[in-house]
Design an enzyme around this catalytic site. Sequence first.
Site, PDB file in Angstrom:
ATOM      1  N   LEU A   1       0.837  -1.202   0.000  1.00 47.00           N
ATOM      2  CA  LEU A   1       0.000   0.000   0.000  1.00 47.00           C
ATOM      3  C   LEU A   1       0.871   1.251   0.000  1.00 47.00           C
ATOM      4  O   LEU A   1       0.618   2.195  -0.729  1.00 47.00           O
ATOM      5  CB  LEU A   1      -0.936   0.005   1.208  1.00 47.00           C
ATOM      6  CG  LEU A   1      -2.001  -1.100   1.250  1.00 47.00           C
ATOM      7  CD1 LEU A   1      -2.764  -1.057   2.560  1.00 47.00           C
ATOM      8  CD2 LEU A   1      -2.961  -0.979   0.069  1.00 47.00           C
TER       9      LEU A   1
ATOM     10  N   GLY B   1       5.974   3.833   4.918  1.00 42.16           N
ATOM     11  CA  GLY B   1       5.835   4.906   5.900  1.00 42.16           C
ATOM     12  C   GLY B   1       7.127   5.115   6.665  1.00 42.16           C
ATOM     13  O   GLY B   1       8.158   4.507   6.361  1.00 42.16           O
ATOM     14  N   GLY B   2       7.048   5.972   7.690  1.00 45.80           N
ATOM     15  CA  GLY B   2       8.224   6.290   8.499  1.00 45.80           C
ATOM     16  C   GLY B   2       8.738   5.104   9.289  1.00 45.80           C
ATOM     17  O   GLY B   2       9.894   5.075   9.704  1.00 45.80           O
ATOM     18  N   MET B   3       7.880   4.112   9.514  1.00 39.46           N
ATOM     19  CA  MET B   3       8.296   2.959  10.307  1.00 39.46           C
ATOM     20  C   MET B   3       8.554   1.722   9.451  1.00 39.46           C
ATOM     21  O   MET B   3       9.107   0.748   9.937  1.00 39.46           O
ATOM     22  CB  MET B   3       7.230   2.634  11.353  1.00 39.46           C
ATOM     23  CG  MET B   3       7.172   3.669  12.453  1.00 39.46           C
ATOM     24  SD  MET B   3       5.788   3.410  13.581  1.00 39.46           S
ATOM     25  CE  MET B   3       6.404   2.090  14.598  1.00 39.46           C
TER      26      MET B   3
ATOM     27  N   GLU C   1       7.178  -0.845   5.777  1.00 41.13           N
ATOM     28  CA  GLU C   1       6.217  -1.158   4.730  1.00 41.13           C
ATOM     29  C   GLU C   1       4.794  -1.297   5.273  1.00 41.13           C
ATOM     30  O   GLU C   1       4.602  -1.792   6.374  1.00 41.13           O
ATOM     31  CB  GLU C   1       6.578  -2.495   4.077  1.00 41.13           C
ATOM     32  CG  GLU C   1       7.803  -2.491   3.213  1.00 41.13           C
ATOM     33  CD  GLU C   1       8.015  -3.880   2.617  1.00 41.13           C
ATOM     34  OE1 GLU C   1       7.720  -4.062   1.436  1.00 41.13           O
ATOM     35  OE2 GLU C   1       8.451  -4.774   3.364  1.00 41.13           O
ATOM     36  N   VAL C   2       3.833  -0.878   4.467  1.00 46.03           N
ATOM     37  CA  VAL C   2       2.419  -1.046   4.790  1.00 46.03           C
ATOM     38  C   VAL C   2       1.817  -1.914   3.682  1.00 46.03           C
ATOM     39  O   VAL C   2       1.917  -1.570   2.506  1.00 46.03           O
ATOM     40  CB  VAL C   2       1.691   0.311   4.862  1.00 46.03           C
ATOM     41  CG1 VAL C   2       0.237   0.116   5.287  1.00 46.03           C
ATOM     42  CG2 VAL C   2       2.398   1.260   5.827  1.00 46.03           C
TER      43      VAL C   2
ATOM     44  N   LYS D   1       1.650  -3.797   9.008  1.00 51.88           N
ATOM     45  CA  LYS D   1       2.723  -2.805   8.971  1.00 51.88           C
ATOM     46  C   LYS D   1       3.987  -3.465   9.478  1.00 51.88           C
ATOM     47  O   LYS D   1       4.044  -3.909  10.630  1.00 51.88           O
ATOM     48  CB  LYS D   1       2.389  -1.597   9.856  1.00 51.88           C
ATOM     49  CG  LYS D   1       1.245  -0.780   9.318  1.00 51.88           C
ATOM     50  CD  LYS D   1       1.173   0.587   9.967  1.00 51.88           C
ATOM     51  CE  LYS D   1       0.081   1.420   9.301  1.00 51.88           C
ATOM     52  NZ  LYS D   1       0.163   2.827   9.610  1.00 51.88           N
TER      53      LYS D   1
ATOM     54  N   ASP E   1      -0.247  12.243  16.726  1.00 51.01           N
ATOM     55  CA  ASP E   1      -0.143  12.573  15.301  1.00 51.01           C
ATOM     56  C   ASP E   1      -1.527  12.671  14.667  1.00 51.01           C
ATOM     57  O   ASP E   1      -1.820  12.026  13.661  1.00 51.01           O
ATOM     58  CB  ASP E   1       0.713  11.514  14.591  1.00 51.01           C
ATOM     59  CG  ASP E   1       1.110  11.937  13.171  1.00 51.01           C
ATOM     60  OD1 ASP E   1       0.862  13.111  12.815  1.00 51.01           O
ATOM     61  OD2 ASP E   1       1.648  11.104  12.430  1.00 51.01           O
TER      62      ASP E   1
END
Length: 247
Positions: A21, A24-26, A28-29, A47, A153
């Site tokens: 998808l 992100g900052g952390m 893979e999504v 995630k 956030d």
Amino acid sequence: GDPALAALCYQFGRYLLIRHLSRGGMGEVLLAKSGQLSGFEKLCVVKKILPNLAADREFIRRFIDEAQVAVKLAHANIASVFEVGMVDGEYFLALEHVDGRDLRELLLRLHERNERLPTELALWIVRELLSGLGYAHRRSDDSGRLLNLVHCDISPPNIVLSFEGEVKIIDFGIAKSRTRISVSNPRLGFGKLGYMAPEQLLRGAKVDRRADIYAAGVLFYELLSGARLISAPEGTDYRTIAKLVAL
């Protein structure tokens, strides 16, 4: 299209990963299916945590602590966290899949059309958002002590409008970990910083649920006016934005 977002199909623990998808900052999504029996599978989001973060023991300890609390949250306006786990040395989160569009996409589309969101709709979105936040902020542990949960956030990408007409806060319980690693990161971009309360941008300041309420107010302003409360050119230095917010 981006080859990284192409369809895939492989087993990851008890999940079948279907396609990427985003990144992100952390980490893979990915869109995934859970469930062993054919016809009983359920779509969810997996995630994965970046290897360099997974190697940081302090980060992983905090991340697991926060995710364990997030698993216990059950509210119509909060996307559920199903589990936090590890497969072949990779830490991951399994989350509810919300079929819809986030507020960032909605605001972008309105801007392109030079339209405003109807006031009644803005009020409804924020009421639902505050309902989810109020629930999380009131949560206590088994002994009755407040958990002092803070999302950290609340911004357009983390509020999803489902095609069924629901407002869902995503990343509750894990945004805090990600914000810690990214708040001093120049690549974070202005997008998130404009919604952060002054105390989030000041080193060493205590952050509590008021930061989420502040962010909801900033979001409400933007939904009503169609303009950012705090604006700065792309690439503006982090410290400059921090000063704008803290003034």
